[in-house]
Design an enzyme around this catalytic site. Structure first.
Site, PDB file in Angstrom:
ATOM      1  N   ASN A 197       0.830  -1.212   0.000  1.00 36.70           N
ATOM      2  CA  ASN A 197       0.000   0.000   0.000  1.00 36.70           C
ATOM      3  C   ASN A 197       0.861   1.257   0.000  1.00 36.70           C
ATOM      4  OD1 ASN A 197      -2.396  -1.479   0.221  1.00 36.70           O
ATOM      5  ND2 ASN A 197      -2.186  -1.610   2.443  1.00 36.70           N
TER       6      ASN A 197
ATOM      7  N   HIS B  38     -14.422  -1.290   5.102  1.00 37.81           N
ATOM      8  CA  HIS B  38     -13.333  -2.009   5.773  1.00 37.81           C
ATOM      9  C   HIS B  38     -13.794  -2.708   7.059  1.00 37.81           C
ATOM     10  CE1 HIS B  38      -9.367  -2.137   7.973  1.00 37.81           C
ATOM     11  NE2 HIS B  38      -8.961  -2.454   6.758  1.00 37.81           N
TER      12      HIS B  38
ATOM     13  N   GLU C 186     -15.939   4.339   2.519  1.00 38.15           N
ATOM     14  CA  GLU C 186     -14.535   4.561   2.193  1.00 38.15           C
ATOM     15  C   GLU C 186     -14.486   5.543   1.022  1.00 38.15           C
ATOM     16  OE1 GLU C 186     -11.982   1.102   1.811  1.00 38.15           O
ATOM     17  OE2 GLU C 186     -13.230  -0.040   3.180  1.00 38.15           O
TER      18      GLU C 186
ATOM     19  N   SER D  91     -10.812  -0.396  -0.501  1.00 31.01           N
ATOM     20  CA  SER D  91      -9.483  -0.985  -0.350  1.00 31.01           C
ATOM     21  C   SER D  91      -9.268  -2.256  -1.153  1.00 31.01           C
ATOM     22  CB  SER D  91      -9.186  -1.240   1.127  1.00 31.01           C
ATOM     23  OG  SER D  91     -10.272  -1.877   1.748  1.00 31.01           O
TER      24      SER D  91
ATOM     25  N   ASP E  80     -13.776   7.434   5.199  1.00 32.31           N
ATOM     26  CA  ASP E  80     -12.504   6.806   5.562  1.00 32.31           C
ATOM     27  C   ASP E  80     -11.654   6.826   4.292  1.00 32.31           C
ATOM     28  OD1 ASP E  80     -10.425   4.974   5.708  1.00 32.31           O
ATOM     29  OD2 ASP E  80     -11.528   3.529   6.932  1.00 32.31           O
TER      30      ASP E  80
ATOM     31  N   HIS F  79      -7.114   5.015   1.543  1.00 31.64           N
ATOM     32  CA  HIS F  79      -6.449   4.781   0.254  1.00 31.64           C
ATOM     33  C   HIS F  79      -6.532   5.975  -0.697  1.00 31.64           C
ATOM     34  CE1 HIS F  79      -5.836   0.567   1.290  1.00 31.64           C
ATOM     35  NE2 HIS F  79      -7.012   0.663   1.864  1.00 31.64           N
TER      36      HIS F  79
ATOM     37  N   LYS G 131      -0.499   4.088   4.627  1.00 31.22           N
ATOM     38  CA  LYS G 131      -0.668   3.668   3.232  1.00 31.22           C
ATOM     39  C   LYS G 131       0.205   4.598   2.372  1.00 31.22           C
ATOM     40  CE  LYS G 131      -3.841   0.607   4.572  1.00 31.22           C
ATOM     41  NZ  LYS G 131      -5.120   0.709   5.228  1.00 31.22           N
TER      42      LYS G 131
HETATM   43  C1  LIG Z   1      -5.883  -0.015   6.352  1.00 38.24           C
HETATM   44  C2  LIG Z   1      -7.231   0.548   6.598  1.00 38.24           C
HETATM   45  C3  LIG Z   1      -7.647   0.906   7.876  1.00 38.24           C
HETATM   46  C4  LIG Z   1      -6.831   0.598   9.095  1.00 38.24           C
HETATM   47  O1  LIG Z   1      -5.756   1.447   9.180  1.00 38.24           O
HETATM   48  P1  LIG Z   1      -4.463   0.989   9.985  1.00 38.24           P
HETATM   49  O2  LIG Z   1      -3.759   2.246  10.287  1.00 38.24           O
HETATM   50  O3  LIG Z   1      -3.716   0.079   9.075  1.00 38.24           O
HETATM   51  O4  LIG Z   1      -4.955   0.288  11.208  1.00 38.24           O
HETATM   52  C5  LIG Z   1      -8.880   1.500   8.016  1.00 38.24           C
HETATM   53  N1  LIG Z   1      -9.676   1.724   6.956  1.00 38.24           N
HETATM   54  C6  LIG Z   1      -9.315   1.360   5.715  1.00 38.24           C
HETATM   55  C7  LIG Z   1     -10.238   1.618   4.581  1.00 38.24           C
HETATM   56  C8  LIG Z   1      -8.081   0.752   5.502  1.00 38.24           C
HETATM   57  O5  LIG Z   1      -7.726   0.354   4.285  1.00 38.24           O
END
Ligand SMILES: *Cc1c(COP(=O)(O)O)cnc(C)c1O
Length: 387
Positions: free
Chosen positions: A46, A132, A174, A178, A203, A206, A238
């Site tokens: 990522n 997620h 999101e 992801s 969220d 990405h 990421k």
């Molecule tokens: C990776 C991810 C998370 C978690 O984040 P971390 O910092 O790795 O715990 C939360 N939401 C999404 C959409 C992710 O891809």
């Protein structure tokens, strides 16, 4: 026997071809990944902007450690909130156009914190079906009612919103999905949330650093300021290549987190040297436009070659390019064959993705070169034609 489900469920996972275990990687990761004694072209990370092992950031972490030590020494409300955290917070606010920010050690914990904090038994949580696991798990453990709307389906969301009578409702999606790489219709979600007096949270794990002017993320790319959302959340692990996360919103929301969120309060603050490094990574993500340009050039080259080779990809314009195989065993087999040819591509299987949509989740990063993509497509094409 007590807890005998442990052995049973592990056995079942093996039978279903869904058993998981970590692989030990050696040294730094970037264009290549070293596992055991072998090097592979790395199409599973990522680290979209190629920052995770960047020499400037390695130096930044060293300098951060000299300035602030390695550990924060406490939780944010005791002694753990260092000048390095305050500087990072100010920098993110100005880069991303946000009013206030709370830092978290992981995105997983940030998502759990928000859902637990804001949604009591009278509240309604509306989540995109493909959100997620950190969001889904928190939602199903919380006391609120949770409904999932069909992926990116505004009409379905609309029908759920019309029926709702809860005083407080929160829509979460999101920004970039992801496992699929496609993007949420942020503008529509915002209009719908306003119409129904609901809050909207994106969220953008990405999207941050990858999309939008100066890498400001999915929301900005949709023509909306991040501050128009009630909650904007993203991670530093990421595209920024480091680790950790933040939640942003109004000053009142962040004050509320400081006062009432247990996952925020009762945990050790991010190491300040790490906060300092995240600040340097954020600055590179903001200023070094060539990283995004190169990554998108590779994405477009990858998609063009895939069409030429009759390889069916999901509908994604981002760094995440899913090749849906369907059957879990077959996806594993294709990934194994790619490995034998020197490509590290992870097969993603249920329950991470819906049943019968096991896939190769191919990720492209600034660290790749055109020839890497060409070789990967040739290998996939050969393997798929043999199946
Ligand atoms: C990776 C991810 C998370 C978690 O984040 P971390 O910092 O790795 O715990 C939360 N939401 C999404 C959409 C992710 O891809």
């Amino acid at each position: 026997m007590a807890f005998d489900f442990i052995e049973q469920q592990l056995q079942q996972r093996k039978i279903d071809g869904l058993y998981r275990q970590s692989q030990i990687t050696q040294g730094q990761q970037g264009r290549y990944i070293k596992v055991a004694a072998d090097h592979y072209l790395n199409f599973s990370s990522n680290d979209y902007l190629g920052l995770a092992a960047d020499p400037t950031l390695i130096k930044a972490w060293q300098k951060g450690a000299e300035l602030y030590g390695v550990g924060s020494g406490g939780s944010y409300l005791v002694t753990g909130y260092n000048q390095a955290h305050a500087d990072l917070t100010e920098q993110l606010k100005s880069w991303l156009g946000l009013e206030a920010i709370a830092l978290f050690s992981s995105g997983y914990s940030a998502n759990q914190a928000i859902i637990k904090l804001l949604l009591d038994k009278n509240a309604l949580l509306l989540q995109d079906k493909l959100n997620h696991a950190s969001l889904m798990e928190a939602g199903s453990l919380a006391q609120c009612k949770m409904q999932r709307f069909k992926h990116n389906d505004s009409a379905h969301l609309q029908s759920l919103l019309e029926k709702q009578q809860n005083p407080n409702s929160l829509i979460i999606s999101e920004g970039v999905f992801s496992m699929d790489g496609d993007q949420a219709p942020v503008k529509e979600l915002l209009i719908q949330s306003k119409q129904h007096n609901s809050w909207l949270m994106i969220d953008d794990a990405h999207g941050l650093g990858v999309l939008g002017k100066d890498g400001q993320g999915s929301v900005v790319e949709s023509g909306i300021a991040n501050s128009e959302l009630q909650i904007y959340m993203a991670t530093f692990g990421k595209a920024l290549g480091v680790g950790g996360a933040f939640v942003a919103g109004s000053q009142a929301l962040i004050d509320y987190i400081n006062n009432f969120s247990k996952p925020y309060t009762y945990t050790t603050g991010l190491p300040p040297a790490m906060a300092y490094t995240i600040g340097c990574a954020a600055q590179m993500a903001e200023i070094e436009q060539w990283r995004r340009d190169k990554m998108f050039e590779l994405v477009s080259y990858f998609k063009t070659l895939a069409v030429q080779h009759d390889i069916q990809l999901g509908e994604s314009n981002t760094a995440i390019q899913p090749l849906i195989i369907g059957d879990s065993q077959k996806a594993l087999m294709v990934a194994e064959q790619l490995k034998a040819l020197g490509f590290w591509v992870t097969a993603i299987r249920p329950p991470t993705v819906p049943v019968n949509t096991a896939r190769l989740r191919i990720t492209l990063t600034t660290s790749h070169e055109l020839q890497d993509i060409k070789q990967l497509i040739a290998a996939i094409s050969t393997i798929l034609s043999e199946h």
